[in-house]
Design a protein around this motif. Structure first.
Motif, PDB file in Angstrom:
ATOM      1  N   ASP A  99       0.859  -1.184   0.000  1.00  0.00           N
ATOM      2  CA  ASP A  99       0.000   0.000   0.000  1.00  0.00           C
ATOM      3  C   ASP A  99       0.894   1.232   0.000  1.00  0.00           C
ATOM      4  N   ASP A 100       0.659   2.148  -0.922  1.00  0.00           N
ATOM      5  CA  ASP A 100       1.521   3.338  -1.036  1.00  0.00           C
ATOM      6  C   ASP A 100       0.891   4.559  -0.379  1.00  0.00           C
ATOM      7  N   ALA A 101       0.003   4.357   0.594  1.00  0.00           N
ATOM      8  CA  ALA A 101      -0.667   5.482   1.235  1.00  0.00           C
ATOM      9  C   ALA A 101       0.327   6.374   1.961  1.00  0.00           C
ATOM     10  N   GLN A 102       0.125   7.681   1.863  1.00  0.00           N
ATOM     11  CA  GLN A 102       0.885   8.660   2.620  1.00  0.00           C
ATOM     12  C   GLN A 102      -0.011   9.236   3.712  1.00  0.00           C
ATOM     13  N   LEU A 103       0.529   9.297   4.929  1.00  0.00           N
ATOM     14  CA  LEU A 103      -0.275   9.605   6.100  1.00  0.00           C
ATOM     15  C   LEU A 103      -1.029  10.933   5.977  1.00  0.00           C
ATOM     16  N   ALA A 162      -3.139   4.428  11.572  1.00  0.00           N
ATOM     17  CA  ALA A 162      -4.114   4.654  10.512  1.00  0.00           C
ATOM     18  C   ALA A 162      -4.706   3.332  10.060  1.00  0.00           C
ATOM     19  N   SER A 163      -5.941   3.376   9.614  1.00  0.00           N
ATOM     20  CA  SER A 163      -6.575   2.189   9.039  1.00  0.00           C
ATOM     21  C   SER A 163      -6.210   2.103   7.563  1.00  0.00           C
ATOM     22  N   THR A 164      -6.148   0.893   7.050  1.00  0.00           N
ATOM     23  CA  THR A 164      -5.748   0.716   5.656  1.00  0.00           C
ATOM     24  C   THR A 164      -6.790   1.247   4.675  1.00  0.00           C
ATOM     25  N   ASP A 165      -8.046   1.403   5.132  1.00  0.00           N
ATOM     26  CA  ASP A 165      -9.047   1.993   4.249  1.00  0.00           C
ATOM     27  C   ASP A 165      -8.986   3.515   4.254  1.00  0.00           C
ATOM     28  N   ARG A 166      -8.045   4.077   5.050  1.00  0.00           N
ATOM     29  CA  ARG A 166      -7.769   5.520   5.092  1.00  0.00           C
ATOM     30  C   ARG A 166      -8.916   6.334   5.695  1.00  0.00           C
ATOM     31  N   ALA A 167      -9.838   5.666   6.408  1.00  0.00           N
ATOM     32  CA  ALA A 167     -11.005   6.357   6.947  1.00  0.00           C
ATOM     33  C   ALA A 167     -10.832   6.788   8.397  1.00  0.00           C
ATOM     34  N   SER A 168      -9.820   6.265   9.101  1.00  0.00           N
ATOM     35  CA  SER A 168      -9.654   6.567  10.523  1.00  0.00           C
ATOM     36  C   SER A 168      -8.179   6.705  10.857  1.00  0.00           C
ATOM     37  N   TRP A 169      -7.914   7.529  11.881  1.00  0.00           N
ATOM     38  CA  TRP A 169      -6.538   7.658  12.358  1.00  0.00           C
ATOM     39  C   TRP A 169      -6.554   7.967  13.851  1.00  0.00           C
ATOM     40  N   ALA A 170      -5.398   7.763  14.469  1.00  0.00           N
ATOM     41  CA  ALA A 170      -5.187   8.148  15.864  1.00  0.00           C
ATOM     42  C   ALA A 170      -3.761   8.654  15.996  1.00  0.00           C
ATOM     43  N   ALA A 171      -3.550   9.543  16.958  1.00  0.00           N
ATOM     44  CA  ALA A 171      -2.222  10.070  17.257  1.00  0.00           C
ATOM     45  C   ALA A 171      -2.027  10.036  18.762  1.00  0.00           C
TER      46      ALA A 171
END
Length: 237
Positions: A99-103, A162-171
């Motif tokens: 997966d090439d997602a960028q945060l 981050a979730s792989t579906d890019r719908a949620s994150w936490a810090a």
């Protein structure tokens, strides 16, 4: 091919095929053993279909949370396979499962001000290392993490999730002080840090199991992870 030439020079003459390894090699199937030298996040159905019932598939395993573990599957009937992990193996992930997602570009996207704020006492590094990290990655299956140094004034470092579906994150932030409390910010359809805390508690309540107590069952219905036996399983996304 260099590989074929080197093998022939050493006195060996195996069949050498340059192709997509995820597709296996049907013309010479079925096999007693299939051995992969790259990690996968999903076991290709071709590998199972090209292995004799009772045969073995050995592959390094990867999930987005942690790349760690060797998986040994025994093939059954009707396109199924099941087996356990062994710790410490880590290989390059097969290209088509990356997966090439960028945060910031693909996940956060300027939503920091919309996050729900809380605190935690669970040490952040406890969930990204060792047996706990393996359990979290294998139990949840579709989350990844990254570290950021000096992300904001008063914050020494931040663990992003981050979730792989890019719908949620936490810090999860640490201000650099000598204390065991951390600020948590969560956004999206899921509360990812809450899920990690729940999974960490599940792991400790089950005796802090090492990877060799975990296993995987693959069937036409998908992949199911389990602890100790397939009777205690859960679906992997």
């Amino acid at each position: 091919m260099r590989g074929r030439k080197n093998l022939n020079a050493a006195g060996y003459a195996p069949v050498v095929v340059c192709a997509d390894g995820l597709l296996g090699y049907g013309p010479a199937a079925p096999y007693d053993r299939i051995v992969s030298t790259c990690s996968v996040r999903r076991v290709p159905p071709q590998w199972i279909g090209q292995t004799k019932p009772g045969g073995v598939i050995l592959t390094p395993w990867d999930n987005p949370w942690i790349c760690w573990g060797m998986l040994r599957l025994t093939v059954g009937d009707a396109g199924t396979a099941a087996g356990r992990y062994r710790p410490h193996g880590a290989f390059m992930l097969v290209r088509t499962q990356r997966d090439d997602a960028q945060l910031m570009r693909d996940v956060v996207k300027g939503t920091e001000h919309e996050a729900i704020v809380s605190e935690t006492v669970l040490p952040r590094r406890a969930v990204v290392r060792g047996d706990a990290a393996f359990a979290i990655g294998h139990r949840i299956g579709d989350i990844w993490h990254a570290w950021q140094d000096d992300p904001a004034e008063g914050v020494a470092d931040r663990l992003w999730i981050a979730s792989t579906d890019r719908a949620s994150w936490a810090a999860v932030d640490h201000d650099g002080g000598d204390h065991d409390r951390f600020t948590v910010r969560q956004y999206g359809t899921r509360r990812l840090w809450d899920q990690i805390e729940d999974t960490y508690e599940w792991w400790t309540n089950n005796g802090s199991p090492s990877p060799d107590r975990f296993g995987l069952t693959v069937s036409r219905d998908g992949h199911r992870g389990w602890l100790d036996s397939p009777e205690h399983s859960w679906p992997l996304p």
